[in-house]
Design a protein around this motif. Structure first.
Motif, PDB file in Angstrom:
ATOM      1  N   ILE A 369       0.834  -1.218   0.000  1.00 25.09           N
ATOM      2  CA  ILE A 369       0.000   0.000   0.000  1.00 25.09           C
ATOM      3  C   ILE A 369       0.862   1.259   0.000  1.00 25.09           C
ATOM      4  N   PHE A 370       1.904   1.226   0.823  1.00 25.76           N
ATOM      5  CA  PHE A 370       2.664   2.464   1.025  1.00 25.76           C
ATOM      6  C   PHE A 370       4.024   2.466   0.324  1.00 25.76           C
ATOM      7  N   ASN A 371       4.195   1.511  -0.578  1.00 31.55           N
ATOM      8  CA  ASN A 371       5.461   1.386  -1.294  1.00 31.55           C
ATOM      9  C   ASN A 371       5.936   2.702  -1.902  1.00 31.55           C
ATOM     10  N   SER A 372       5.004   3.439  -2.484  1.00 28.26           N
ATOM     11  CA  SER A 372       5.423   4.642  -3.210  1.00 28.26           C
ATOM     12  C   SER A 372       5.429   5.873  -2.306  1.00 28.26           C
ATOM     13  N   GLU A 373       5.450   5.643  -1.002  1.00 26.56           N
ATOM     14  CA  GLU A 373       5.452   6.818  -0.130  1.00 26.56           C
ATOM     15  C   GLU A 373       6.626   6.851   0.829  1.00 26.56           C
ATOM     16  N   TYR A 374       7.451   5.864   0.732  1.00 31.92           N
ATOM     17  CA  TYR A 374       8.587   5.811   1.644  1.00 31.92           C
ATOM     18  C   TYR A 374       9.886   5.974   0.860  1.00 31.92           C
ATOM     19  N   CYS A 375      10.567   7.064   1.081  1.00 29.68           N
ATOM     20  CA  CYS A 375      11.871   7.287   0.457  1.00 29.68           C
ATOM     21  C   CYS A 375      12.882   6.465   1.258  1.00 29.68           C
ATOM     22  N   ARG A 376      13.441   5.445   0.603  1.00 34.33           N
ATOM     23  CA  ARG A 376      14.309   4.501   1.319  1.00 34.33           C
ATOM     24  C   ARG A 376      15.589   5.161   1.814  1.00 34.33           C
ATOM     25  N   HIS A 377      15.813   5.042   3.109  1.00 31.78           N
ATOM     26  CA  HIS A 377      17.074   5.558   3.654  1.00 31.78           C
ATOM     27  C   HIS A 377      18.231   4.888   2.933  1.00 31.78           C
ATOM     28  N   GLY A 378      19.212   5.667   2.590  1.00 27.72           N
ATOM     29  CA  GLY A 378      20.406   5.080   1.969  1.00 27.72           C
ATOM     30  C   GLY A 378      20.296   4.964   0.459  1.00 27.72           C
ATOM     31  N   CYS A 379      19.139   5.265  -0.110  1.00 29.16           N
ATOM     32  CA  CYS A 379      18.968   5.127  -1.567  1.00 29.16           C
ATOM     33  C   CYS A 379      19.549   6.362  -2.277  1.00 29.16           C
ATOM     34  N   GLN A 380      20.054   6.142  -3.501  1.00 28.73           N
ATOM     35  CA  GLN A 380      20.639   7.273  -4.226  1.00 28.73           C
ATOM     36  C   GLN A 380      20.175   7.291  -5.675  1.00 28.73           C
ATOM     37  N   GLU A 381      19.198   6.428  -6.001  1.00 31.30           N
ATOM     38  CA  GLU A 381      18.831   6.220  -7.405  1.00 31.30           C
ATOM     39  C   GLU A 381      18.491   7.494  -8.175  1.00 31.30           C
ATOM     40  N   CYS A 382      17.875   8.475  -7.518  1.00 32.01           N
ATOM     41  CA  CYS A 382      17.430   9.645  -8.284  1.00 32.01           C
ATOM     42  C   CYS A 382      18.432  10.802  -8.244  1.00 32.01           C
ATOM     43  N   LEU A 383      19.483  10.654  -7.470  1.00 33.67           N
ATOM     44  CA  LEU A 383      20.396  11.794  -7.263  1.00 33.67           C
ATOM     45  C   LEU A 383      20.982  12.351  -8.565  1.00 33.67           C
ATOM     46  N   SER A 384      21.371  11.436  -9.462  1.00 37.38           N
ATOM     47  CA  SER A 384      22.040  11.897 -10.674  1.00 37.38           C
ATOM     48  C   SER A 384      21.084  12.636 -11.602  1.00 37.38           C
ATOM     49  N   ARG A 385      19.789  12.527 -11.390  1.00 40.79           N
ATOM     50  CA  ARG A 385      18.835  13.185 -12.283  1.00 40.79           C
ATOM     51  C   ARG A 385      18.555  14.631 -11.892  1.00 40.79           C
ATOM     52  N   CYS A 386      19.033  15.024 -10.746  1.00 39.51           N
ATOM     53  CA  CYS A 386      18.720  16.376 -10.287  1.00 39.51           C
ATOM     54  C   CYS A 386      19.867  17.328 -10.605  1.00 39.51           C
ATOM     55  N   SER A 387      19.640  18.217 -11.570  1.00 43.74           N
ATOM     56  CA  SER A 387      20.714  19.138 -11.938  1.00 43.74           C
ATOM     57  C   SER A 387      20.902  20.210 -10.867  1.00 43.74           C
ATOM     58  N   ASN A 388      19.980  20.299  -9.951  1.00 42.75           N
ATOM     59  CA  ASN A 388      20.120  21.290  -8.866  1.00 42.75           C
ATOM     60  C   ASN A 388      20.816  20.717  -7.631  1.00 42.75           C
ATOM     61  N   ASN A 389      21.254  19.480  -7.754  1.00 38.56           N
ATOM     62  CA  ASN A 389      21.937  18.823  -6.634  1.00 38.56           C
ATOM     63  C   ASN A 389      21.158  18.855  -5.323  1.00 38.56           C
ATOM     64  N   VAL A 390      19.868  18.640  -5.412  1.00 42.10           N
ATOM     65  CA  VAL A 390      19.071  18.570  -4.183  1.00 42.10           C
ATOM     66  C   VAL A 390      19.313  17.190  -3.551  1.00 42.10           C
ATOM     67  N   PRO A 391      19.763  17.141  -2.319  1.00 42.17           N
ATOM     68  CA  PRO A 391      20.041  15.842  -1.693  1.00 42.17           C
ATOM     69  C   PRO A 391      18.746  15.177  -1.213  1.00 42.17           C
ATOM     70  N   VAL A 392      18.048  14.553  -2.134  1.00 46.82           N
ATOM     71  CA  VAL A 392      16.687  14.044  -1.884  1.00 46.82           C
ATOM     72  C   VAL A 392      16.631  13.172  -0.630  1.00 46.82           C
ATOM     73  N   ASN A 393      17.483  12.162  -0.614  1.00 44.70           N
ATOM     74  CA  ASN A 393      17.412  11.200   0.479  1.00 44.70           C
ATOM     75  C   ASN A 393      17.737  11.829   1.831  1.00 44.70           C
ATOM     76  N   ARG A 394      18.657  12.744   1.787  1.00 47.17           N
ATOM     77  CA  ARG A 394      19.063  13.395   3.034  1.00 47.17           C
ATOM     78  C   ARG A 394      17.911  14.242   3.598  1.00 47.17           C
ATOM     79  N   ILE A 395      17.229  14.957   2.713  1.00 49.94           N
ATOM     80  CA  ILE A 395      16.109  15.788   3.161  1.00 49.94           C
ATOM     81  C   ILE A 395      15.008  14.902   3.740  1.00 49.94           C
ATOM     82  N   MET A 396      14.748  13.791   3.054  1.00 51.34           N
ATOM     83  CA  MET A 396      13.701  12.903   3.548  1.00 51.34           C
ATOM     84  C   MET A 396      14.115  12.274   4.890  1.00 51.34           C
ATOM     85  N   ARG A 397      15.407  12.069   5.065  1.00 50.46           N
ATOM     86  CA  ARG A 397      15.873  11.514   6.345  1.00 50.46           C
ATOM     87  C   ARG A 397      15.687  12.545   7.465  1.00 50.46           C
TER      88      ARG A 397
END
Ligand code: SF4
Ligand code: SF4
Length: 456
Positions: A369-397
């Protein structure tokens, strides 16, 4: 029944109802309930509330309690004393937790313990150019705060590059400290990369397991975030390395439902800040907080899930997620951040338990149910797609620290220090979304996190 009593009951009923909802999703499930009181007297714990399973921590040979104590939220030595009296013998701290106060409190608690029967680990942040002397200085400060003749293990805190495993200063310093018998073992913890130039948690910790010099690892591991952890645990098993888990319950950025007549402690704090800093009236501050924290569609899903599994409180689900972690025979201890007696009373009986069929089902369903709502700690899959270098996982942590660990100030401070924050997401086409294997709506989640972490 007089009107006041009737209102109180109604209000309490409403609150219990919401508690199920809010807690389940946020992973702060337990923390709302558990953080509520800190006043249960020691004699309320029965002898049944004792650790009953101990596992050998890899090559250290130490038999650690399957439930260990983390100290990120630890503010009083009596909590650790109580834990020790009920069988917990693994204590994890760090120089940075409460600016050294967690180490000091643990040091005070240690006076009550048989030093040879407990395992104390602490962590220090290592900079690239830190010399042997600098690291010894950091260790000395930890040892002084812990007020102990020796420390069982020193961890490099939050390593996110494989090349750090060769840090000359760290190895030279720890070699000397071991010769002086002030240190027994070394290890490292990892939360994953902050930017695309860094390495994944899996790469760092698997390399460390194979490296041969590291005796212990602290990794992110829970039922929604286990793929990398399973590989790391396997590598550690093959190399006889001890493993402990953190972030043992998934936190999903969501909300802590707001009942304006019965604000929780942390909600009160937010309201106070909004009043003090933005000059809002109390009513306006509550409304502002409400719009940030609540999400009605999520609440609906949670209610349905709780009803199906007859969950009466958020605590029940939190316990199930911890059980999942400790029932992995190859993981040695789950590091739970205890900060009151109630938490200990509630979670100690989990030691040695296994998941029932229904509990397994509930976790599987929660995951889907909640698979698409939890940003996995330690994941980096989307980092390279952000040209603004927003640290997605870190913010979610950081949002997780705010909601699930109730470390509001700390998480806001961390967020404030970021060079690039989620404001960039406001006008972005979000190429990161395609890169997320869990289909997270990345910008929406980040903007919610931004609201939460910049409430002041
Ligand atoms: S929405 Fe845009 S700015 Fe935000 S993380 Fe994704 S790519 Fe980066
Ligand atoms: S948003 Fe998705 S891809 Fe990005 S860090 Fe979180 S889980 Fe990983």
């Amino acid at each position: 029944m007089d009107k006041k009593t009737e209102d109180q009951i109604k209000s309490q009923g409403r609150r219990d109802f919401f508690k199920i909802g809010g807690g389940l999703l946020t992973g702060s499930l337990a923390t709302n309930f558990l953080g509520a009181q800190n006043s249960v007297s020691k004699d309320k714990a029965s002898d049944e509330k004792k650790i009953i399973r101990y596992k050998k921590l890899g090559r250290t040979g130490f038999k650690a309690s399957d439930i260990g104590m983390g100290t990120t939220r630890f503010k009083h030595p009596n909590i650790a004393r109580f834990a020790y009296d009920h069988g917990i013998n693994y204590f994890d701290t760090a120089e940075g937790y409460h600016n050294g106060e967690a180490e000091k409190n643990l040091g005070k608690a240690l006076k009550h313990m048989d030093r040879n029967k407990v395992f104390i680990t602490t962590k220090v942040h290592i900079d690239e150019n830190d010399s042997k002397e600098k690291i010894i200085q950091k260790f000395n400060a930890c040892q002084k705060r812990l007020d102990t003749e020796y420390i069982d293990a020193l961890y490099m805190h939050g390593v996110n590059r494989v090349d750090f495993l060769d840090h000359q200063g760290f190895h030279a310093a720890t070699k000397k400290l071991r010769q002086e018998e002030r240190l027994k073992f070394i290890g490292l913890s990892c939360h994953g990369p902050h930017n695309e130039k860094q390495d994944s948690m899996e790469d760092v910790l698997c390399a460390a397991a194979e490296d041969g010099r590291f005796d212990l690892m602290l990794l992110v591991y829970n039922f929604m975030n286990s793929k990398a952890g399973d590989r790391i645990i396997k590598a550690c098993k093959e190399n006889n390395v001890g493993t402990t888990a953190m972030k043992t319950s998934p936190g999903v950025l969501n909300f802590e439902p707001v009942d304006p007549d019965n604000l929780t402690k942390s909600q009160e704090k937010i309201v106070e800040r909004l009043q003090n800093i933005k000059g809002y009236s109390r009513r306006r501050a509550i409304r502002s907080m409400q719009s940030t924290l609540e999400d009605k569609s999520e609440l609906k899903k949670i209610k349905k899930f709780a009803k199906k599994y007859e969950l009466q409180s958020e605590l029940e689900f939190y316990k199930t997620s911890i059980k999942w972690v400790i029932s992995n025979p190859d993981l040695h201890s789950a590091c739970i951040s205890f900060n009151n007696f109630e938490q200990l009373n509630a979670l100690l009986p989990l030691s040695g338990t296994e998941l029932s069929y229904l509990e397994k089902r509930s976790l599987e369903e929660y995951n889907s149910i909640f698979n698409s709502e939890y940003c996995r700690h330690g994941c980096q899959e989307c980092l390279s797609r952000c040209s603004n270098n927003v640290p997605v996982n870190r913010i979610m942590r950081y949002a997780y620290y705010f909601q699930c660990q109730h470390r509001e100030k700390d998480s806001m401070r961390k967020y404030y220090k970021l060079e690039n924050n989620a404001e960039y997401c406001t006008n972005c086409e979000a190429p990161c979304v395609e890169a997320c294997p869990y289909d997270l709506n990345v910008p929406v989640n980040l903007l919610k996190a931004h609201d939460l972490l910049s409430l002041t």
